[in-house]
Design a protein around this motif. Structure first.
Motif, PDB file in Angstrom:
ATOM      1  N   SER A 190      18.196   7.513   4.587  1.00  0.00           N
ATOM      2  CA  SER A 190      18.888   7.992   5.796  1.00  0.00           C
ATOM      3  C   SER A 190      17.975   8.017   7.020  1.00  0.00           C
ATOM      4  O   SER A 190      18.451   8.248   8.136  1.00  0.00           O
ATOM      5  CB  SER A 190      19.440   9.404   5.564  1.00  0.00           C
ATOM      6  N   LEU A 191      16.692   7.773   6.819  1.00  0.00           N
ATOM      7  CA  LEU A 191      15.747   7.844   7.945  1.00  0.00           C
ATOM      8  C   LEU A 191      16.023   6.852   9.076  1.00  0.00           C
ATOM      9  O   LEU A 191      15.629   7.114  10.220  1.00  0.00           O
ATOM     10  CB  LEU A 191      14.313   7.669   7.436  1.00  0.00           C
ATOM     11  N   MET A 220       0.839  -1.200   0.000  1.00  0.00           N
ATOM     12  CA  MET A 220       0.000   0.000   0.000  1.00  0.00           C
ATOM     13  C   MET A 220       0.872   1.248   0.000  1.00  0.00           C
ATOM     14  O   MET A 220       1.787   1.364   0.816  1.00  0.00           O
ATOM     15  CB  MET A 220      -0.905   0.013   1.228  1.00  0.00           C
ATOM     16  N   GLN A 221       0.596   2.159  -0.915  1.00  0.00           N
ATOM     17  CA  GLN A 221       1.378   3.376  -1.008  1.00  0.00           C
ATOM     18  C   GLN A 221       0.887   4.424  -0.007  1.00  0.00           C
ATOM     19  O   GLN A 221      -0.317   4.583   0.184  1.00  0.00           O
ATOM     20  CB  GLN A 221       1.305   3.961  -2.419  1.00  0.00           C
ATOM     21  N   PRO A 222       1.796   5.147   0.643  1.00  0.00           N
ATOM     22  CA  PRO A 222       1.404   6.227   1.561  1.00  0.00           C
ATOM     23  C   PRO A 222       0.784   7.380   0.783  1.00  0.00           C
ATOM     24  O   PRO A 222       1.063   7.575  -0.405  1.00  0.00           O
ATOM     25  CB  PRO A 222       2.732   6.627   2.206  1.00  0.00           C
ATOM     26  N   LYS A 223      -0.034   8.162   1.459  1.00  0.00           N
ATOM     27  CA  LYS A 223      -0.743   9.252   0.792  1.00  0.00           C
ATOM     28  C   LYS A 223      -0.038  10.593   0.924  1.00  0.00           C
ATOM     29  O   LYS A 223      -0.376  11.552   0.230  1.00  0.00           O
ATOM     30  CB  LYS A 223      -2.168   9.353   1.352  1.00  0.00           C
ATOM     31  N   ASN A 224       0.927  10.688   1.838  1.00  0.00           N
ATOM     32  CA  ASN A 224       1.647  11.942   2.033  1.00  0.00           C
ATOM     33  C   ASN A 224       3.048  11.619   2.572  1.00  0.00           C
ATOM     34  O   ASN A 224       3.299  10.496   3.030  1.00  0.00           O
ATOM     35  CB  ASN A 224       0.888  12.867   2.994  1.00  0.00           C
ATOM     36  N   PRO A 225       3.974  12.581   2.527  1.00  0.00           N
ATOM     37  CA  PRO A 225       5.358  12.292   2.938  1.00  0.00           C
ATOM     38  C   PRO A 225       5.530  11.957   4.407  1.00  0.00           C
ATOM     39  O   PRO A 225       6.445  11.210   4.769  1.00  0.00           O
ATOM     40  CB  PRO A 225       6.110  13.572   2.557  1.00  0.00           C
ATOM     41  N   LEU A 226       4.672  12.491   5.266  1.00  0.00           N
ATOM     42  CA  LEU A 226       4.770  12.143   6.686  1.00  0.00           C
ATOM     43  C   LEU A 226       4.416  10.674   6.909  1.00  0.00           C
ATOM     44  O   LEU A 226       5.085   9.960   7.664  1.00  0.00           O
ATOM     45  CB  LEU A 226       3.850  13.046   7.518  1.00  0.00           C
ATOM     46  N   GLN A 227       3.360  10.247   6.248  1.00  0.00           N
ATOM     47  CA  GLN A 227       2.979   8.841   6.335  1.00  0.00           C
ATOM     48  C   GLN A 227       4.072   7.968   5.740  1.00  0.00           C
ATOM     49  O   GLN A 227       4.394   6.898   6.275  1.00  0.00           O
ATOM     50  CB  GLN A 227       1.663   8.615   5.591  1.00  0.00           C
ATOM     51  N   ALA A 228       4.679   8.432   4.658  1.00  0.00           N
ATOM     52  CA  ALA A 228       5.771   7.680   4.024  1.00  0.00           C
ATOM     53  C   ALA A 228       6.968   7.557   4.956  1.00  0.00           C
ATOM     54  O   ALA A 228       7.639   6.517   4.976  1.00  0.00           O
ATOM     55  CB  ALA A 228       6.176   8.373   2.728  1.00  0.00           C
ATOM     56  N   SER A 229       7.237   8.604   5.722  1.00  0.00           N
ATOM     57  CA  SER A 229       8.373   8.582   6.647  1.00  0.00           C
ATOM     58  C   SER A 229       8.198   7.530   7.740  1.00  0.00           C
ATOM     59  O   SER A 229       9.187   7.000   8.259  1.00  0.00           O
ATOM     60  CB  SER A 229       8.563   9.968   7.283  1.00  0.00           C
ATOM     61  N   LEU A 230       6.967   7.237   8.076  1.00  0.00           N
ATOM     62  CA  LEU A 230       6.688   6.176   9.049  1.00  0.00           C
ATOM     63  C   LEU A 230       6.719   4.804   8.387  1.00  0.00           C
ATOM     64  O   LEU A 230       7.278   3.846   8.925  1.00  0.00           O
ATOM     65  CB  LEU A 230       5.325   6.410   9.704  1.00  0.00           C
ATOM     66  N   ILE A 266       8.393   3.845   5.867  1.00  0.00           N
ATOM     67  CA  ILE A 266       9.701   3.423   5.367  1.00  0.00           C
ATOM     68  C   ILE A 266      10.289   2.314   6.235  1.00  0.00           C
ATOM     69  O   ILE A 266      11.091   1.503   5.768  1.00  0.00           O
ATOM     70  CB  ILE A 266      10.677   4.627   5.317  1.00  0.00           C
ATOM     71  N   PHE A 267       9.843   2.233   7.485  1.00  0.00           N
ATOM     72  CA  PHE A 267      10.359   1.216   8.407  1.00  0.00           C
ATOM     73  C   PHE A 267       9.594  -0.107   8.312  1.00  0.00           C
ATOM     74  O   PHE A 267      10.104  -1.138   8.737  1.00  0.00           O
ATOM     75  CB  PHE A 267      10.295   1.728   9.843  1.00  0.00           C
ATOM     76  N   THR A 268       8.400  -0.058   7.761  1.00  0.00           N
ATOM     77  CA  THR A 268       7.578  -1.268   7.738  1.00  0.00           C
ATOM     78  C   THR A 268       7.146  -1.676   6.326  1.00  0.00           C
ATOM     79  O   THR A 268       6.999  -2.856   6.033  1.00  0.00           O
ATOM     80  CB  THR A 268       6.307  -1.070   8.591  1.00  0.00           C
ATOM     81  N   LYS A 269       6.924  -0.675   5.444  1.00  0.00           N
ATOM     82  CA  LYS A 269       6.463  -0.959   4.073  1.00  0.00           C
ATOM     83  C   LYS A 269       7.243  -0.117   3.065  1.00  0.00           C
ATOM     84  O   LYS A 269       6.674   0.719   2.353  1.00  0.00           O
ATOM     85  CB  LYS A 269       4.960  -0.673   3.955  1.00  0.00           C
ATOM     86  N   PRO A 270       8.569  -0.322   2.999  1.00  0.00           N
ATOM     87  CA  PRO A 270       9.388   0.529   2.127  1.00  0.00           C
ATOM     88  C   PRO A 270       9.067   0.408   0.644  1.00  0.00           C
ATOM     89  O   PRO A 270       9.289   1.347  -0.119  1.00  0.00           O
ATOM     90  CB  PRO A 270      10.813   0.074   2.438  1.00  0.00           C
ATOM     91  N   ASN A 271       8.543  -0.746   0.222  1.00  0.00           N
ATOM     92  CA  ASN A 271       8.220  -0.910  -1.192  1.00  0.00           C
ATOM     93  C   ASN A 271       7.216   0.136  -1.651  1.00  0.00           C
ATOM     94  O   ASN A 271       7.407   0.797  -2.680  1.00  0.00           O
ATOM     95  CB  ASN A 271       7.661  -2.318  -1.443  1.00  0.00           C
ATOM     96  N   GLY A 272       6.151   0.295  -0.887  1.00  0.00           N
ATOM     97  CA  GLY A 272       5.136   1.287  -1.234  1.00  0.00           C
ATOM     98  C   GLY A 272       5.669   2.706  -1.175  1.00  0.00           C
ATOM     99  O   GLY A 272       5.270   3.563  -1.972  1.00  0.00           O
ATOM    100  N   PRO A 321      23.343  -0.702  13.616  1.00  0.00           N
ATOM    101  CA  PRO A 321      22.164  -1.262  12.944  1.00  0.00           C
ATOM    102  C   PRO A 321      21.626  -0.430  11.786  1.00  0.00           C
ATOM    103  O   PRO A 321      21.248  -0.978  10.752  1.00  0.00           O
ATOM    104  CB  PRO A 321      21.134  -1.350  14.085  1.00  0.00           C
ATOM    105  N   GLU A 322      21.598   0.894  11.945  1.00  0.00           N
ATOM    106  CA  GLU A 322      21.012   1.710  10.875  1.00  0.00           C
ATOM    107  C   GLU A 322      21.810   1.664   9.586  1.00  0.00           C
ATOM    108  O   GLU A 322      21.261   1.908   8.501  1.00  0.00           O
ATOM    109  CB  GLU A 322      20.800   3.157  11.318  1.00  0.00           C
ATOM    110  N   LEU A 323      23.108   1.357   9.678  1.00  0.00           N
ATOM    111  CA  LEU A 323      23.907   1.216   8.466  1.00  0.00           C
ATOM    112  C   LEU A 323      23.353   0.080   7.606  1.00  0.00           C
ATOM    113  O   LEU A 323      23.150   0.243   6.390  1.00  0.00           O
ATOM    114  CB  LEU A 323      25.368   0.942   8.828  1.00  0.00           C
ATOM    115  N   PHE A 324      23.091  -1.057   8.241  1.00  0.00           N
ATOM    116  CA  PHE A 324      22.590  -2.220   7.506  1.00  0.00           C
ATOM    117  C   PHE A 324      21.146  -2.003   7.044  1.00  0.00           C
ATOM    118  O   PHE A 324      20.760  -2.464   5.960  1.00  0.00           O
ATOM    119  CB  PHE A 324      22.696  -3.464   8.385  1.00  0.00           C
ATOM    120  N   PHE A 325      20.369  -1.262   7.839  1.00  0.00           N
ATOM    121  CA  PHE A 325      18.995  -0.943   7.441  1.00  0.00           C
ATOM    122  C   PHE A 325      19.006  -0.027   6.217  1.00  0.00           C
ATOM    123  O   PHE A 325      18.227  -0.205   5.276  1.00  0.00           O
ATOM    124  CB  PHE A 325      18.261  -0.282   8.609  1.00  0.00           C
TER     125      PHE A 325
END
Length: 234
Positions: A135-136, A1-11, A13-19, A188-192
């Motif tokens: 980088s998030l 599922m694609q996010p509808k706005n950049p704030l939602q996308a920023s969240l 990115i940790f769980t549904k990066p494909n969308g 950890p964030e390097l590998f993420f």
């Protein structure tokens, strides 16, 4: 599922990066949000640390760890030059510029590699925006640093302790160790972030899986290898 706005996308990115990468590829000017967030994650812990630490202790710590072999007069001269206002502003500016430059270099690399895919229509500015999304994961360091400061028993604490997830912390390396910078990079964030690059490449290019992960890993592997060799040689 694609996010509808950049704030939602920023969240997401940790769980549904494909969308997220699909949405970012179809929407302009979304990357300003992760830019602001990443800079906040990078700069705020530094600002809070230097307003928390016992500065007289910190000044002595820096002088002893970097100029311990100098004469007392030379050490006192260095102490006089370490002023809290200039130091904090200087460190924040350097941290800001460092993050900008690192992302510029990474974007240039990704843009160059992407040109080998004839179907990829993304340009340098698209890849530069892309770098702020990958980088998030710096939020991981942000959260741990805030927790360390909140739970600190006293304000005489080296800045290296703000990053308890880094390899340098687990190896007990201080800032005076020649291995500190390299070991501090491994966390950890390097590998993420490497994983997110791979996910983004899978949506923005037609590269096969092997090439995607080679492209994602290569710049970090090169930096770590060269850094390691420089330390060994010196």
């Amino acid at each position: 599922m694609q996010p509808k706005n950049p704030l939602q996308a920023s969240l997401q990115i940790f769980t549904k990066p494909n969308g997220v990468f699909e949405a970012v590829n179809n929407n302009d000017n979304w990357s300003w949000i992760p830019f602001v967030l990443v800079m906040s994650f990078v700069l705020l812990p530094l600002y809070l640390y230097y307003n928390f630490v016992d500065f007289e202790w910190y000044r002595d710590y820096i002088v002893n760890s970097t100029a311990g072999n100098l004469s007392p007069a030379e050490q006192n001269n260095i102490r006089a030059q370490i002023r809290p206002d200039f130091l904090v502003v200087g460190i924040l500016i350097v941290a800001f510029l460092f993050q900008v430059i690192v992302n510029l270099v990474l974007a240039a690399y990704l843009n160059l590699v992407a040109k080998t895919d004839e179907e990829c229509i993304n340009g340098f500015t698209d890849w530069y925006g892309f770098t702020w999304w990958i980088s998030l994961p710096s939020v991981i360091s942000f959260i741990t640093a805030i927790l360390v400061l909140a739970l600190a028993g006293n304000n005489q604490m080296p800045i290296s302790e703000l990053n308890p997830l880094a390899l340098s912390y687990w190896l007990g390396l201080g800032e005076d160790s020649k291995w500190f910078g390299l070991a501090n990079l491994v966390k950890p964030e390097l590998f993420f972030s490497i994983y997110l690059i791979a996910v983004g490449l899978s949506h923005w290019t037609k590269f096969n899986r092997a090439k995607i992960y080679t492209v994602a890993i290569a710049p970090f592997a090169i930096v770590i290898t060269l850094w390691f060799l420089l330390i060994v040689i010196n």
